[in-house]
Scaffold this motif. Structure first.
Motif, PDB file in Angstrom:
ATOM      1  N   VAL A  10       0.859  -1.181   0.000  1.00  0.00           N
ATOM      2  CA  VAL A  10       0.000   0.000   0.000  1.00  0.00           C
ATOM      3  C   VAL A  10       0.893   1.228   0.000  1.00  0.00           C
ATOM      4  O   VAL A  10       1.847   1.306   0.780  1.00  0.00           O
ATOM      5  CB  VAL A  10      -0.918   0.032   1.240  1.00  0.00           C
ATOM      6  CG1 VAL A  10      -1.820   1.256   1.211  1.00  0.00           C
ATOM      7  CG2 VAL A  10      -1.731  -1.223   1.336  1.00  0.00           C
ATOM      8  N   VAL A  11       0.589   2.181  -0.855  1.00  0.00           N
ATOM      9  CA  VAL A  11       1.346   3.429  -0.895  1.00  0.00           C
ATOM     10  C   VAL A  11       0.897   4.260   0.309  1.00  0.00           C
ATOM     11  O   VAL A  11      -0.288   4.571   0.450  1.00  0.00           O
ATOM     12  CB  VAL A  11       1.098   4.186  -2.217  1.00  0.00           C
ATOM     13  CG1 VAL A  11       1.797   5.522  -2.214  1.00  0.00           C
ATOM     14  CG2 VAL A  11       1.549   3.340  -3.386  1.00  0.00           C
ATOM     15  N   THR A  12       1.858   4.607   1.189  1.00  0.00           N
ATOM     16  CA  THR A  12       1.507   5.301   2.426  1.00  0.00           C
ATOM     17  C   THR A  12       2.031   6.731   2.495  1.00  0.00           C
ATOM     18  O   THR A  12       1.766   7.421   3.471  1.00  0.00           O
ATOM     19  CB  THR A  12       2.059   4.535   3.645  1.00  0.00           C
ATOM     20  OG1 THR A  12       3.466   4.399   3.499  1.00  0.00           O
ATOM     21  CG2 THR A  12       1.400   3.166   3.754  1.00  0.00           C
ATOM     22  N   SER A  13       2.792   7.161   1.486  1.00  0.00           N
ATOM     23  CA  SER A  13       3.281   8.535   1.489  1.00  0.00           C
ATOM     24  C   SER A  13       3.157   9.122   0.093  1.00  0.00           C
ATOM     25  O   SER A  13       2.931   8.401  -0.876  1.00  0.00           O
ATOM     26  CB  SER A  13       4.733   8.588   1.972  1.00  0.00           C
ATOM     27  OG  SER A  13       5.558   7.859   1.110  1.00  0.00           O
ATOM     28  N   GLU A  14       3.318  10.425   0.008  1.00  0.00           N
ATOM     29  CA  GLU A  14       3.198  11.103  -1.280  1.00  0.00           C
ATOM     30  C   GLU A  14       4.504  11.028  -2.057  1.00  0.00           C
ATOM     31  O   GLU A  14       5.553  10.722  -1.506  1.00  0.00           O
ATOM     32  CB  GLU A  14       2.794  12.558  -1.052  1.00  0.00           C
ATOM     33  CG  GLU A  14       1.394  12.680  -0.474  1.00  0.00           C
ATOM     34  CD  GLU A  14       0.920  14.113  -0.422  1.00  0.00           C
ATOM     35  OE1 GLU A  14       1.556  14.982  -1.046  1.00  0.00           O
ATOM     36  OE2 GLU A  14      -0.092  14.347   0.239  1.00  0.00           O
ATOM     37  N   TYR A  15       4.421  11.319  -3.350  1.00  0.00           N
ATOM     38  CA  TYR A  15       5.563  11.358  -4.263  1.00  0.00           C
ATOM     39  C   TYR A  15       6.253   9.999  -4.390  1.00  0.00           C
ATOM     40  O   TYR A  15       7.472   9.917  -4.493  1.00  0.00           O
ATOM     41  CB  TYR A  15       6.561  12.443  -3.846  1.00  0.00           C
ATOM     42  CG  TYR A  15       5.917  13.795  -3.735  1.00  0.00           C
ATOM     43  CD1 TYR A  15       5.447  14.446  -4.873  1.00  0.00           C
ATOM     44  CD2 TYR A  15       5.724  14.408  -2.500  1.00  0.00           C
ATOM     45  CE1 TYR A  15       4.828  15.677  -4.787  1.00  0.00           C
ATOM     46  CE2 TYR A  15       5.104  15.629  -2.391  1.00  0.00           C
ATOM     47  CZ  TYR A  15       4.660  16.268  -3.539  1.00  0.00           C
ATOM     48  OH  TYR A  15       4.037  17.477  -3.453  1.00  0.00           O
ATOM     49  N   VAL A  16       5.471   8.944  -4.414  1.00  0.00           N
ATOM     50  CA  VAL A  16       5.981   7.593  -4.602  1.00  0.00           C
ATOM     51  C   VAL A  16       5.769   7.200  -6.067  1.00  0.00           C
ATOM     52  O   VAL A  16       4.689   7.390  -6.614  1.00  0.00           O
ATOM     53  CB  VAL A  16       5.267   6.595  -3.657  1.00  0.00           C
ATOM     54  CG1 VAL A  16       5.686   5.171  -3.957  1.00  0.00           C
ATOM     55  CG2 VAL A  16       5.563   6.948  -2.222  1.00  0.00           C
ATOM     56  N   THR A  17       6.821   6.647  -6.687  1.00  0.00           N
ATOM     57  CA  THR A  17       6.732   6.194  -8.070  1.00  0.00           C
ATOM     58  C   THR A  17       6.954   4.680  -8.104  1.00  0.00           C
ATOM     59  O   THR A  17       7.386   4.082  -7.117  1.00  0.00           O
ATOM     60  CB  THR A  17       7.801   6.879  -8.939  1.00  0.00           C
ATOM     61  OG1 THR A  17       9.089   6.591  -8.393  1.00  0.00           O
ATOM     62  CG2 THR A  17       7.590   8.385  -8.993  1.00  0.00           C
ATOM     63  N   ALA A  18       6.681   4.078  -9.250  1.00  0.00           N
ATOM     64  CA  ALA A  18       6.831   2.628  -9.391  1.00  0.00           C
ATOM     65  C   ALA A  18       8.291   2.205  -9.207  1.00  0.00           C
ATOM     66  O   ALA A  18       8.575   1.212  -8.537  1.00  0.00           O
ATOM     67  CB  ALA A  18       6.322   2.175 -10.760  1.00  0.00           C
ATOM     68  N   ILE A  54       2.127   7.819  -7.592  1.00  0.00           N
ATOM     69  CA  ILE A  54       1.015   6.925  -7.263  1.00  0.00           C
ATOM     70  C   ILE A  54       0.282   7.509  -6.057  1.00  0.00           C
ATOM     71  O   ILE A  54       0.924   7.858  -5.058  1.00  0.00           O
ATOM     72  CB  ILE A  54       1.536   5.510  -6.964  1.00  0.00           C
ATOM     73  CG1 ILE A  54       2.315   4.983  -8.170  1.00  0.00           C
ATOM     74  CG2 ILE A  54       0.391   4.580  -6.598  1.00  0.00           C
ATOM     75  CD1 ILE A  54       3.069   3.697  -7.902  1.00  0.00           C
ATOM     76  N   PRO A  55      -1.042   7.641  -6.117  1.00  0.00           N
ATOM     77  CA  PRO A  55      -1.779   8.248  -5.008  1.00  0.00           C
ATOM     78  C   PRO A  55      -1.669   7.437  -3.711  1.00  0.00           C
ATOM     79  O   PRO A  55      -1.556   6.210  -3.732  1.00  0.00           O
ATOM     80  CB  PRO A  55      -3.229   8.253  -5.501  1.00  0.00           C
ATOM     81  CG  PRO A  55      -3.154   8.087  -6.976  1.00  0.00           C
ATOM     82  CD  PRO A  55      -1.905   7.330  -7.251  1.00  0.00           C
ATOM     83  N   VAL A  56      -1.705   8.152  -2.600  1.00  0.00           N
ATOM     84  CA  VAL A  56      -1.670   7.516  -1.282  1.00  0.00           C
ATOM     85  C   VAL A  56      -2.893   6.614  -1.139  1.00  0.00           C
ATOM     86  O   VAL A  56      -3.996   6.977  -1.535  1.00  0.00           O
ATOM     87  CB  VAL A  56      -1.650   8.590  -0.172  1.00  0.00           C
ATOM     88  CG1 VAL A  56      -1.750   7.957   1.202  1.00  0.00           C
ATOM     89  CG2 VAL A  56      -0.403   9.441  -0.284  1.00  0.00           C
TER      90      VAL A  56
END
Length: 87
Positions: A10-18, A54-56
Motif C-alpha cells: 500500500v502506498v503510504t506517502s506522497e511522491y511515490v513512483t513505481a 502513485i496516489p496515497v
C-alpha cells in the motif's frame, strides 16, 4: 529473472513512483522489474496519464524475485549488432 509471485503493498506517502517501490524492495538496479510491476498493475496506467506519482492508499502488486533478494547477480544475455559469434 525468475519472478515467483507478487507481494501486495500500500502506498503510504506522497511522491511515490513505481521505480521507487522497486528500489525500496531490492536496493539495487533490477532491469525489467518495474515493467513487470506495471504489467501486474494496470490501474497505474490511468494514474500515469496525469502524474508519475502513485496516489496515497493505492494497492500495488510488487514482483518477488528470490534470487534478487538473496543478492545473486543477474545473468544478462549478450547481444551483438553483428550477429552471433562476430567480433
Amino acid at each position: 529473472m525468475a519472478v515467483t509471485g507478487f507481494e501486495l503493498a500500500v502506498v503510504t506517502s506522497e511522491y511515490v513512483t513505481a521505480d521507487l517501490i522497486c528500489w525500496k524492495k531490492y536496493r539495487r538496479p533490477c532491469p525489467g522489474i518495474v515493467e513487470i510491476m506495471l504489467d501486474a498493475n494496470p490501474q497505474l496506467s490511468l494514474v500515469h496519464r496525469t502524474t508519475p506519482f502513485i496516489p496515497v492508499g493505492t494497492y500495488v502488486r510488487v514482483p518477488v524475485d528470490l534470487s534478487l533478494l538473496a543478492g545473486k547477480p543477474q545473468v544478462m544475455p549478450v547481444s551483438s549488432i553483428w550477429g552471433p559469434g562476430a567480433r
